[in-house]
Design an enzyme around this catalytic site. Structure first.
Site, PDB file in Angstrom:
ATOM      1  N   ASP A 253       0.682  -1.227  -0.030  1.00 23.92           N
ATOM      2  CA  ASP A 253      -0.058  -0.013   0.012  1.00 23.92           C
ATOM      3  C   ASP A 253       0.769   1.168   0.029  1.00 23.92           C
ATOM      4  O   ASP A 253       2.056   1.164   0.248  1.00 23.92           O
ATOM      5  CB  ASP A 253      -0.907  -0.006   1.282  1.00 23.92           C
ATOM      6  CG  ASP A 253      -2.195   0.749   1.015  1.00 23.92           C
ATOM      7  OD1 ASP A 253      -2.470   1.494   0.025  1.00 23.92           O
ATOM      8  OD2 ASP A 253      -3.247   0.292   1.619  1.00 23.92           O
ATOM      9  N   ALA A 254       0.305   2.194  -0.326  1.00 23.75           N
ATOM     10  CA  ALA A 254       1.061   3.803  -0.588  1.00 23.75           C
ATOM     11  C   ALA A 254       1.806   3.920   0.738  1.00 23.75           C
ATOM     12  O   ALA A 254       1.291   4.142   1.972  1.00 23.75           O
ATOM     13  CB  ALA A 254       0.093   4.768  -0.795  1.00 23.75           C
TER      14      ALA A 254
END
Length: 817
Positions: A253-254
């Site tokens: 995920d970011a």
């Protein structure tokens, strides 16, 4: 031309992907392979490799690129309980992704070329996190609180995203977010404790189903820690995910890789954290946006220090290249989807599918005395509420190609003269001495965990824009925002009473934006600026009421034959990514409006347009008819109008429990659904509407089910339940037939009811259909920590069939040994 062209098998077959990947790996330099570990992979021209990046958002339509078909939110798609519909939606969405990738004409705007060339065929969708807690800010992104239903719906959607060509995938889906991700508050630091039984019986099956079905290319870990270990280095990446499919790409995920050091403090350095993540199985690093240099430097150092080997890098890069190969990138002449072009984006067949999905997702929660559908000659109808004339999107929506509000939909079906629309919100001015600002439509949206005071929006009546932060450092305050939909929502305001002067109506205006929690003052030019650090430096305002929304609503309702009150949420406010709700209540202003209108006109129906359930106890007791729909996309209004007028018989079913306001819910971080009696499986709390609930305009009857036990083709015991369902009413309609099991004499706590099968069927009046459900005996077993696996206890099981987990008119007891 077909909007969703089917893939025809090419005359030639795709070259062996393993050999193709091995050949590429052998020709890539070590530096090039390290660069491929970042989300943004550079082109390698000498090998014919173009730029690539992981990630295109496609949760309920293509997002963040431009105008695209917008389907109902995922929670609404879950409410359809219709696998085939989900498959067709996935097919439409992936076709539009292909069009954006392959035809620059599909993209609107000045940065067309950049957007077009960087559209990825690796889609970050669907979300299979279970809707355990209805207060979760991202509730709108999941399908169901039940793991079996979630796995089935996710598998169907992924099947559509993948396509049915034997070797080339239309798009490559990535499931989100592994593991036990269900809290937004401090989401990158919270440690979620999951007991072994809950892990294996509740959490893992939602991921396992679509992965083992062979329709998933990858999985994205969640931000949180599970049982003391960050998900991005969790042993279950290998022990569960890769055990189910060794070729899965694990995509971060970011900013999560950096969080391992900066927020979670789990490792002393980024070099060590990145090395550990690679060893754990993380392949692609979504970190520092498009800047790959920090990731490259960290892996280079890790290699030099002996923390990782080139073989570790090859394994990750090999899986990434294999995923690219599956989409036909390396064999373009054999790609059956290569001719998809811009004309499929927001095409008529996709619009028709959006309408079909919006109708299928609507749930009739209550319908006393057949209050709905509206009388064929209803006379005048008053549509009341801020959401009655608006179609809202969420963070993962595409740009609406058009929008049909509920008021618009009713006008189309009943005639413009028959429908009056009233916002129901006050119109006010903000006054500071002799200066005044406005007029504004003023809405109170209630509170969240992050903000214990209500937040407000002010929408200019002159230009329709919202009061927002603008200019350098977001210091200026102007009515300039079209919608409150940025990552930082800059259109929310807190009203703080000013001490003893509050009796005179004076308040301080404070920005609720995360990055700018400043008070507002009037500067020397007479403009509004948000730069006051303290209440003492802020300007005192008086909120001057120009028009009472409640008075207008009551007047409209009193003069109409029937009233439709539309309540719900804005998906960007008090319940979204990074923001959890603090409870289940409607905003106080909406509750007050609903009660006033119902008192003025007892012939009132309520439509809840929301991303999650509400505790609408008062409405459930006093209002004759209640509908729920998620934010339904471009066709919301037409779909609701068809249901209200009886052109369509509703058949949606709630995908999660609607709790009463009297229900005391566990803490949000309590993931022990067994011990804390979470979800319909274990909850004995007071519920307004149980899991699977939904009414119809017709009546269905169930025959006596027949249960048998036999060995499957694989030699495993399987329970077969046969039941006949009849439409006993006088109109055609859909029924969602649900099968639940209950262990009668289990030695451990087991679910009160556990979903084992479901089927949405359409029956004409008087028509009957026999349904057969097959339940592998392993799904009746419980996880044993002592045995390290599922244990099936011989005994009697009740199998009940019906309309919800609490409305099961037919049952049969089966002994399963």
């Amino acid at each position: 031309m077909s909007a969703v062209p089917a893939a025809s098998a090419p005359a030639a077959t795709v070259a062996d992907p393993a050999a193709k990947v091995a050949g590429l790996l052998a020709q890539l330099t070590l530096e090039e392979k390290i660069a491929f570990l970042h989300q943004h992979q550079p082109a390698v021209e000498r090998l014919g490799l173009g730029r690539f990046h992981t990630g295109c958002e496609a949760l309920h339509g293509v997002a963040w690129i431009g105008r695209a078909t917008v389907f109902p939110q995922a929670v609404g798609l879950g409410a359809t309980w219709d696998r085939e519909l989900l498959r067709r939606i996935g097919q439409a969405v992936s076709t539009e992704v292909r069009a954006f990738r392959q035809d620059a004409r599909a993209v609107q705007g000045s940065d067309v070329y950049e957007k077009h060339t960087m559209v990825s065929l690796n889609v970050w969708s669907p979300v299979v996190n279970l809707l355990r807690d209805p207060r979760w800010g991202r509730n709108e992104e999941g399908y169901s609180e039940d793991p079996f239903a979630t796995a089935e719906m996710a598998t169907a959607y992924c099947r559509g995203l993948r396509g049915d060509h034997p070797t080339i995938w239309r798009t490559a889906p990535v499931l989100k977010h592994f593991l036990a991700y269900n809290v937004e508050t401090d989401r990158a630091a919270i440690d979620v404790r999951v007991p072994p039984r809950v892990l294996h019986e509740y959490e893992l099956p939602a991921f396992r189903g679509p992965i083992e079905a062979g329709v998933v290319a990858g999985v994205m870990p969640g931000y949180n820690l599970t049982n003391g270990i960050p998900n991005h280095v969790h042993p279950l990446l290998a022990e569960a995910l890769r055990a189910w499919n060794p070729e899965l790409v694990i995509c971060s995920d970011a900013q999560a890789p950096s969080n391992l050091v900066e927020i979670e403090k789990y490792f002393p350095s980024h070099v060590e954290s990145h090395a550990a993540a690679l060893k754990a199985g993380l392949d692609s690093y979504t970190d520092n946006d498009a800047n790959a240099q920090p990731t490259i430097e960290r892996f280079t150092a890790a290699l030099q220090q002996g923390l990782i080997s080139e073989a570790d890098i090859d394994a990750a890069v090999g899986r990434l290249l294999a995923m690219r190969a599956r989409t036909g990138e390396f064999d373009p002449e054999l790609d059956p989807y290569a001719d998809i072009r811009a004309d499929v984006v927001v095409c008529e067949p996709h619009a028709a599918l959006a309408l079909e999905a919006a109708k299928a997702s609507i749930v009739l929660l209550k319908n006393d005395n057949r209050a709905l559908p509206l009388d064929p000659r209803p006379g005048s109808v008053a549509v009341i509420g801020h959401l009655g004339t608006r179609v809202l999107t969420d963070w993962y929506s595409g740009t609406l190609p058009y929008a049909v509000s509920i008021a618009d939909g009713l006008r189309t079906r009943l005639g413009a003269d028959s429908v009056a629309a009233v916002d129901g919100a006050d119109v006010v001015k903000l006054r500071a001495g002799e200066r005044e600002f406005g007029p504004f439509v003023h809405n109170d949206w209630g509170t969240s965990v992050q903000c214990p005071v209500p937040v407000h929006t002010f929408q200019s009546t002159e230009n329709g824009r919202y009061l927002t932060l603008t200019g350098e450092h977001d210091r200026q305050v102007e009515a300039a925002a079209q919608t409150p939909d940025g990552w930082f929502v800059k259109e929310l305001w807190e009203l703080h009473p000013v001490g003893e002067a509050s009796a005179a109506g004076q308040v301080l205006l404070r920005s609720n934006a995360e990055h700018s929690r400043k008070y507002v003052r009037v500067d020397e030019t007479g403009s509004l600026v948000a730069d006051a650090e303290s209440p003492q430096d802020a300007t005192r305002f008086t909120v001057e009421l120009l028009t009472s929304g409640t008075h207008e609503a009551v007047a409209a309702a009193s003069s109409a034959e029937s009233a439709i009150v539309v309540v719900g949420n804005d998906p960007h406010i008090n319940g979204r990514e990074t923001v959890d709700r603090d409870g289940l209540a409607l905003p106080a202003a909406q509750e007050s409006l609903l009660r006033a209108v119902t008192e003025a006109n007892p012939n009132t129906a309520v439509i809840v347009v929301s991303s999650y359930p509400y505790a609408i106890d008062w409405a459930a007791e006093h209002v004759p008819a209640i509908l729920w729909t998620s934010h339904g996309g471009q066709e919301l209004g037409n779909a609701v109008a068809e249901v209200l007028t009886g052109a369509y018989s509703p058949a949606g079913r709630v995908p999660q429990t609607w709790y009463s306001a009297e229900a005391e819910l566990p803490e949000p971080g309590d993931y022990d659904v067994i011990g804390s009696q979470w979800t319909y499986q274990y909850s004995q709390r007071k519920h307004l509407f149980p899991f699977g609930h939904g009414l119809s305009y017709t009546t269905f009857e169930y025959g006596d089910p027949i249960g048998t036990v036999a060995l499957s083709h694989e030699g495993a015991p399987t329970v077969t339940i046969e039941v006949t369902v009849t439409n006993a009413g006088d109109i055609a309609g859909d029924e969602v037939v649900q099968l639940y099991s209950h262990a009668i004499d289990a030695s451990v706590p087991t679910p009160l009811r556990k979903l084992q099968g479901f089927e949405r069927i359409r029956l004409e009046p008087g028509e009957s259909r026999a349904l057969v459900f097959e339940v592998p005996a392993i799904r009746l077993a419980h996880w044993s920590e002592l045995d390290g696996g599922f244990v099936g206890e011989p005994g009697e099981f009740e199998f009940a069939v019906g309309r919800s987990c609490a409305d099961l008119p037919a049952s049969v007891t089966v002994f399963c040994g």
